[in-house]
Design a protein around this motif. Structure first.
Motif, PDB file in Angstrom:
ATOM      1  N   TYR A  33       0.990  -1.414  -0.361  1.00  0.00           N
ATOM      2  CA  TYR A  33       0.081  -0.386   0.071  1.00  0.00           C
ATOM      3  C   TYR A  33       0.953   1.470  -0.354  1.00  0.00           C
ATOM      4  O   TYR A  33       0.491   2.320  -0.705  1.00  0.00           O
ATOM      5  N   ILE A  69      -3.386  -2.360  -6.226  1.00  0.00           N
ATOM      6  CA  ILE A  69      -2.990  -1.646  -4.955  1.00  0.00           C
ATOM      7  C   ILE A  69      -4.526  -0.357  -5.169  1.00  0.00           C
ATOM      8  O   ILE A  69      -4.294   0.671  -6.961  1.00  0.00           O
ATOM      9  N   GLY A 280      -6.636  -1.904  10.371  1.00  0.00           N
ATOM     10  CA  GLY A 280      -5.371  -1.339   9.431  1.00  0.00           C
ATOM     11  C   GLY A 280      -4.512  -1.509   9.967  1.00  0.00           C
ATOM     12  O   GLY A 280      -4.017  -1.700  11.379  1.00  0.00           O
ATOM     13  N   HIS A 281      -2.944  -1.293   9.121  1.00  0.00           N
ATOM     14  CA  HIS A 281      -1.943  -1.835   9.919  1.00  0.00           C
ATOM     15  C   HIS A 281      -1.191  -0.479  10.750  1.00  0.00           C
ATOM     16  O   HIS A 281      -0.161  -1.071  11.551  1.00  0.00           O
ATOM     17  N   ALA A 344     -14.103  -4.198   5.397  1.00  0.00           N
ATOM     18  CA  ALA A 344     -12.552  -3.516   5.461  1.00  0.00           C
ATOM     19  C   ALA A 344     -13.181  -3.113   6.964  1.00  0.00           C
ATOM     20  O   ALA A 344     -13.905  -2.303   7.193  1.00  0.00           O
ATOM     21  N   ASP A 350     -10.343  -2.462   0.436  1.00  0.00           N
ATOM     22  CA  ASP A 350     -10.797  -2.719   0.315  1.00  0.00           C
ATOM     23  C   ASP A 350      -9.787  -4.214   1.389  1.00  0.00           C
ATOM     24  O   ASP A 350      -9.734  -5.295   0.911  1.00  0.00           O
ATOM     25  N   ASP A 351      -9.193  -3.234   2.597  1.00  0.00           N
ATOM     26  CA  ASP A 351      -7.916  -3.864   3.522  1.00  0.00           C
ATOM     27  C   ASP A 351      -8.741  -4.577   4.249  1.00  0.00           C
ATOM     28  O   ASP A 351      -9.959  -3.369   5.058  1.00  0.00           O
ATOM     29  N   ARG A 353      -7.258  -5.939   6.877  1.00  0.00           N
ATOM     30  CA  ARG A 353      -6.206  -6.044   8.053  1.00  0.00           C
ATOM     31  C   ARG A 353      -5.870  -5.268   9.548  1.00  0.00           C
ATOM     32  O   ARG A 353      -7.105  -3.780   9.138  1.00  0.00           O
TER      33      ARG A 353
END
Ligand SMILES: NC(=O)c1ccc[n+]([C@@H]2O[C@H](COP(=O)([O-])OP(=O)(O)OC[C@H]3O[C@@H](n4cnc5c(N)ncnc54)[C@H](O)[C@@H]3O)[C@@H](O)[C@H]2O)c1
Length: 445
Positions: A33, A69, A280-281, A344, A350-351, A353
């Motif tokens: 990303y 991405i 999220g990350h 998401a 579409d993430d 995490r």
């Protein structure tokens, strides 16, 4: 530790000349990303860019001119690959020819919640094998203050090459906000902190080719701390909003109305919103890097711990609201049909995490609810040994559910339709604020 810069610095001048004439070759390590938009951005400025990536499928896709991405323009990527300005490889040997290396590898937490910097260490070791003069290395992966000077600098210096004279080393935090229509790589100011002034100078020159505003700071550790402050600020304020939501429920108030009204204050207030938890990350992970580092220095980061505690228990709070809402209808969660709407970690991406949807899913599964989900951006979820597939959002599906829980407020979903056909909706995002005469009973966070 302080480093002296020499006036007569021929390697720095050679590197600056290559960068400013756009003849420098860039290598972006980790095409995710963060790395891919950056690689495409530098290639668009006219630099020749090679992505160094472990995942062979990503390497193949880039070399075929295919994007993976969301924030990257697929036509631009295809054009840059066709013009031979962008390519990818899984071999670090290419670093022999690279002038500027930008590291964008993942920095997650390990199973015990401590920083997992193994990807940075592995890349550092590979860079060391190919280190030459002049070469600039910039770490963009989020990490704890001191990482560049403790983790990377001593190892690269062991080669005998001199920092600030032969090679240059800096930290520059990544601020990308996936799917932000206004702020992308070019117009988001970039903070840069080098080990020596020549390091900062070369890194500022490199980013200055792509980014409109580069903000130099006095050291890599300052730049590392800038990133952690930004995301800790968000985590703590979201934690406050979540606790205010809990307080408002006890007081019988609508938290969304309270925040919207407070946000009309033109100074001294910035709205943050509650939700089903952090995802999220970055936001759930980065404050832990800071508290881990401070713990080692015998300081307890109380704000971070409290915010983490509140934010991480929000999925359980959502579960409790769902149980209470069903209880009002004389239903148990066990066996109830539950549709999760949006999984998401944030709107229109579409993430998955760290998405709180995964925690809610697990809790519902533990309670033996009959779970389905719909997300226009996430076709499939692998959850433990189970695989869930996004179901089609139809009036029949909605009317068949005991409860619909809105976890992520994707704009592609028609919330009027949802509330027309569903019986009971638990809205954790205020997605139903504009719904007119709903047939469903709506319970808000
Ligand atoms: N995603 C964001 O919104 C965001 C924002 C700001 C900062 N960051 C930070 O940027 C860093 C990268 O995050 P991301 O979201 O791009 O991660 P990502 O998982 O999307 O991408 C990382 C890429 O690095 C590759 N990789 C892993 N180890 C490697 C190695 N040893 N050599 C080469 N490639 C390797 C992976 O295959 C993957 O393609 C993290 O430190 C993250 O905290 C992310």
């Amino acid at each position: 530790m302080s480093y002296q810069n020499t006036d007569n610095n021929s390697h720095r001048d050679e590197l600056l000349e290559r960068i400013n004439s756009r003849r420098a070759r860039f290598g972006v390590v980790g095409l995710g990303y963060v790395g891919l938009p950056l690689a495409v951005g530098f290639a668009e400025t006219g630099m020749r860019v090679t992505g160094i990536e472990l995942d062979p499928e990503k390497v193949r896709m880039i070399n075929r001119g295919e994007n993976f991405i969301g924030d990257v323009d697929p036509d631009l990527l295809a054009r840059l690959v066709a013009e031979k300005r962008l390519d990818a490889t899984d071999s670090f040997d290419v670093l022999d020819e690279i002038d500027v290396i930008i590291i964008c590898v993942p920095t997650p937490l390990n199973k015990t919640g401590d920083p997992d910097i193994s990807a940075i260490v592995s890349v550092r070791n590979r860079i060391r094998e190919h280190l030459h003069a002049p070469q600039l290395i910039v770490l963009e992966s989020t990490t704890y203050p001191g990482s560049v000077s403790e983790l990377i600098l001593p190892y690269l210096s062991e080669t005998g090459l001199k920092i600030g004279e032969d090679f240059f080393l800096a930290f520059s935090p990544e601020r990308i906000d996936p799917n932000n229509p206004t702020y992308q790589v070019v117009n988001t100011p970039k903070v840069v902190g080098g080990v020596t002034s020549a390091c900062t100078q070369t890194a500022v020159a490199a980013y200055g080719q792509l980014v409109k505003r580069v903000v130099p700071v006095s050291s890599p550790a300052t730049a590392e701390m800038v990133k952690l402050l930004e995301n800790t600020f968000r985590s703590i304020n979201i934690g406050l909003a979540n606790e205010v939501a809990i307080m408002c429920r006890i007081l019988g108030l609508d938290v969304w109305e309270v925040i919207e009204a407070a946000a009309t204050k033109p100074f001294g207030f910035m709205p943050f919103y509650p939700g089903p938890g952090l995802g999220g990350h970055c936001i759930p992970v980065d404050p832990s890097y800071l508290s881990w580092k401070l713990r080692a220095l015998k300081y307890r980061t109380r704000f971070i711990e409290l915010a983490t505690e509140i934010n991480s228990t929000m999925p359980e709070y959502v579960l409790r609201l769902a149980m209470t809402a069903l209880n009002d209808e004389k239903k148990a969660l066990k066996g109830s049909k539950v549709l999760l709407l949006g999984v998401a970690y944030k709107r229109d991406i579409d993430d998955l995490r760290e998405s709180p949807a995964l925690d809610v899913l697990r809790l519902l599964d533990d309670m033996e609810a009959d779970i389905a989900y719909h997300d226009p951006h996430v076709p499939k979820i692998n959850h433990g040994s189970s695989v869930y597939e996004s179901v089609e959002l139809t009036p029949t599906l909605l009317s068949d559910q005991d409860i619909v829980i809105i976890i992520t407020d994707h704009t592609a979903i028609d919330y009027n339709e949802v509330c027309r056909h569903a019986r009971l909706v638990l809205d954790t995002r205020n997605a139903t604020r504009n719904v007119i005469s709903p047939a469903a009973r709506i319970v808000k966070l």
